[in-house]
Design an enzyme around this catalytic site. Structure first.
Site, PDB file in Angstrom:
ATOM      1  N   ARG A  14      10.221  -5.087  -3.401  1.00 32.47           N
ATOM      2  CA  ARG A  14       8.996  -5.849  -3.660  1.00 32.47           C
ATOM      3  C   ARG A  14       7.853  -4.897  -4.004  1.00 32.47           C
ATOM      4  NH1 ARG A  14       3.710  -6.172  -2.389  1.00 32.47           N
ATOM      5  NH2 ARG A  14       4.101  -5.947  -0.160  1.00 32.47           N
ATOM      6  N   ASP A  15       7.355  -4.146  -3.018  1.00 33.36           N
ATOM      7  CA  ASP A  15       6.233  -3.251  -3.305  1.00 33.36           C
ATOM      8  C   ASP A  15       6.689  -2.120  -4.230  1.00 33.36           C
ATOM      9  OD1 ASP A  15       3.602  -2.611  -3.163  1.00 33.36           O
ATOM     10  OD2 ASP A  15       3.521  -2.357  -0.995  1.00 33.36           O
ATOM     11  N   TYR A 142       0.771 -11.039   6.467  1.00 38.90           N
ATOM     12  CA  TYR A 142       0.061  -9.833   6.001  1.00 38.90           C
ATOM     13  C   TYR A 142      -1.428 -10.067   6.103  1.00 38.90           C
ATOM     14  CZ  TYR A 142       3.647  -7.140   3.366  1.00 38.90           C
ATOM     15  OH  TYR A 142       4.700  -6.353   2.992  1.00 38.90           O
ATOM     16  N   GLU A 144      -4.063  -8.690   4.204  1.00 38.12           N
ATOM     17  CA  GLU A 144      -4.342  -7.805   3.067  1.00 38.12           C
ATOM     18  C   GLU A 144      -5.720  -7.156   3.201  1.00 38.12           C
ATOM     19  OE1 GLU A 144      -4.515  -9.664  -0.765  1.00 38.12           O
ATOM     20  OE2 GLU A 144      -3.835  -7.849  -1.768  1.00 38.12           O
ATOM     21  N   THR A 177      -3.885  -1.444   2.450  1.00 34.53           N
ATOM     22  CA  THR A 177      -3.585  -1.889   1.079  1.00 34.53           C
ATOM     23  C   THR A 177      -3.978  -0.863   0.025  1.00 34.53           C
ATOM     24  OG1 THR A 177      -3.892  -4.147   1.822  1.00 34.53           O
ATOM     25  CG2 THR A 177      -3.985  -3.792  -0.555  1.00 34.53           C
ATOM     26  N   HIS A 205       1.818  -0.923   7.329  1.00 36.43           N
ATOM     27  CA  HIS A 205       2.234  -0.793   5.931  1.00 36.43           C
ATOM     28  C   HIS A 205       1.312   0.241   5.288  1.00 36.43           C
ATOM     29  CE1 HIS A 205       3.535  -2.923   2.052  1.00 36.43           C
ATOM     30  NE2 HIS A 205       2.482  -2.251   1.646  1.00 36.43           N
ATOM     31  N   HIS A 207      -0.012   3.089   2.471  1.00 38.54           N
ATOM     32  CA  HIS A 207       0.031   3.541   1.072  1.00 38.54           C
ATOM     33  C   HIS A 207      -0.408   4.999   0.994  1.00 38.54           C
ATOM     34  CE1 HIS A 207       1.215   0.180  -1.521  1.00 38.54           C
ATOM     35  NE2 HIS A 207       0.801  -0.583  -0.518  1.00 38.54           N
TER      36      HIS A 207
END
Ligand SMILES: CC(=O)SCCNC(=O)CCNC(=O)[C@H](O)C(C)(C)COP(=O)(O)OP(=O)(O)OC[C@H]1O[C@@H](n2cnc3c(N)ncnc32)[C@H](O)[C@@H]1OP(=O)(O)O
Length: 505
Positions: A14-15, A142, A144, A177, A205, A207
């Site tokens: 997905r990501d 989530y 976001e 995010t 999560h 990044h």
């Protein structure tokens, strides 16, 4: 002390697919889904965003069909939107049973993108969770832009979490995010949340915009989060996500109170497959999975490894299904060569080893990449170079190639201690070189053999582009023989083969 079990959710499908230019086919998604769950043994996979496309729907249907047979459906997740049931209808059609509902984790995103108040948003979310549960779909949520939310609208984040922790959700997913967190902030924010909601499950999560993805995941785990989201090779939008292989090694080596199910020995295989499917090359220096990361280049390091593995760290290549290599190049010493010879089952005496080392250093100086597979050819060339008893030396030459003009050459050759020089033209540079040699040999009234065949190749088994081998067949008054020349330059390798011929006739 019993270890705390951490869930690893892989979001490569997905990501990871949000990497610019990357799109998996249906069969690639299915293959990877099977590999991730069955072989790499991640706990969960996020395989698509809802509503995306017909192709995506087909891929999800294939995966859920397989997952249902394996009783893995609870481990396969779909990112969904707060869209009044459109995503849920898509999920139902796709046969999926866990939604990762994308909601707003910062007041900024809520106000400016959805243009809703917190109360309106919570109302919509509550409905989405209820609708899902009626369809037998479980919900993770989530938040976001949560990381910016913690910085700029903390009151909203906690108002939201107060509401969410009262809802029937499985997990709360906290994304950085935009990859803006530092490791200290990650620790502080997650600690605060975990302490305040001790009964909820939180995933982090991360990044990689500041290259802090791995560090932030590590801090999130130390702060007590229960799961983490990773992608193979760090695929993902912009600078990507926290990379699977590095994080797994960090957990296993630096966080002894945690345990995970992921199989280290499968990391490399999965990484290679993702790279092949996406065409997204793995940088050679990428930890764990890059081509060079288990290669010792410096002679001193190779020597230390021979003595007591002095230059090993805990990242032993065998853990990841890989092998240590010893590079051949200008920083190689004889220890690097010895290590490669051992692998090939070859032995050289000290003098031979010195000559071979010298040749490799010379090639390295020309910026050539030499591999283990080149070694037999280098050895054969160096040890059969005929420098004993050599009577003829090609001392120097100039070869020119210019558009509109015939290639020309000037050659100087020493024969039995006497220097001869000649100029000539030819159809190509090597032809011009040979014509000049013929002039010299004619002037000395010496025989000059006929060239009967000429072949150029990259030595078989040699995976590098460092070397090229020229094999020339000669006929000297009925006596046929072959000579070979090896060099990084094609014409030079032919000249070397010719010099050998001059010493044979
Ligand atoms: C954490 C992350 O990485 S989030 C990534 C989520 N995944 C994706 O975006 C990839 C898949 N997305 C898509 O295929 C499309 O964007 C779709 C199908 C979801 C929507 O497509 P479109 O209808 O064309 O809208 P568009 O792509 O412009 O998205 C903007 C709309 O989404 C809305 N939106 C943004 N966040 C959300 C949310 N969490 N839930 C519902 N709607 C949302 C915006 O408000 C905007 O609505 P508006 O047009 O009424 O103003």
């Amino acid at each position: 002390m019993s270890k705390r079990r951490i869930e690893i959710m892989d979001t490569t499908l997905r990501d990871g697919e949000q990497t610019s230019g990357v799109s998996f086919s249906v069969s690639e998604k299915l293959t990877l889904a099977k590999l991730l769950l069955n072989e790499l043994k991640v706990d969960r996979i996020e395989i698509a965003s809802a509503r995306v496309s017909e192709g995506e729907l087909k891929a999800v249907q294939e995966i859920t069909k397989w997952a249902a047979e394996k009783e893995y459906l609870d481990r396969v997740e779909i990112l969904t939107f707060v869209d009044g049931g459109v995503s849920l209808a898509w999920m139902e059609k796709a046969g999926a049973r866990v939604q990762n509902l994308l909601t707003k984790g910062s007041l900024n995103h809520l106000t400016h993108q959805l243009k809703k108040t917190p109360e309106e948003h919570f109302e919509d979310i509550s409905k989405a969770i209820e609708q899902a549960s009626k369809k037998g779909i479980k919900t993770n949520v989530y938040l976001e832009d949560w990381s910016n939310g913690m910085r700029n609208s903390k009151k909203y984040v906690f108002q939201y979490l107060d509401f969410l922790t009262q809802q029937p959700v499985e997990r709360i997913l906290l994304p950085d995010t935009l990859g803006v967190l530092t490791h200290t902030e990650t620790f502080e924010f997650i600690s605060e949340i975990v302490e305040r909601y001790p009964n909820a499950h939180f995933d982090f999560h991360g990044h990689n915009d500041y290259d802090l993805g791995v560090a932030n995941v590590m801090e999130a785990l130390k702060a007590g989060c229960h799961g983490i989201h990773l992608t193979v090779n760090g695929m993902g939008e912009r600078a990507g996500n926290a990379p699977m292989a590095s994080v797994v090694a960090v957990i296993n080596d630096f966080l002894p109170n945690l345990k995970i199910a992921v199989k280290e020995s499968s990391l490399y295989k999965v990484s290679k497959l993702v790279s092949a499917f996406t065409g997204f090359g793995i940088p050679a220096n990428k930890p764990i999975v890059g081509d060079n990361v288990f290669t010792q280049t410096a002679g001193i390091h190779a020597d230390g490894d021979s003595k007591k593995n002095l230059y090993f760290n805990d990242l032993l290549p065998e853990r990841f299904g890989r092998k240590r290599k010893y590079a051949l190049g200008k920083t190689s010493g004889k220890a690097n060569i010895q290590k490669n010879l051992q692998e090939l089952g070859l032995k050289l005496n000290d003098d031979e080893l010195k000559k071979v080392t010298q040749r490799i250093i010379e090639l390295g100086d020309k910026k050539e990449r030499v591999t283990k597979d080149d070694l037999p050819y280098i050895i054969s060339d160096v040890l059969n170079s005929g420098d004993f008893n050599q009577k003829v030396f090609v001392k120097s030459y100039v070869l020119t190639h210019a558009k509109g003009l015939k290639p020309s050459t000037t050659v100087a050759v020493e024969i039995d201690g006497e220097l001869h020089e000649a100029n000539s033209h030819g159809d190509g540079q090597y032809d011009a070189f040979m014509n000049a040699l013929r002039i010299i040999y004619k002037s000395k009234k010496r025989d000059f053999p006929k060239l009967t065949d000429y072949a150029v190749r990259i030595p078989p088994g040699s995976n590098s582009d460092a070397l090229c081998e020229t094999i020339i067949s000669w006929d000297n008054n009925g006596t046929e023989f072959i000579t070979r020349g090896l060099d990084s330059d094609q014409t030079v390798s032919a000249i070397k083969a010719t010099e050998k011929m001059l010493n044979i006739i």
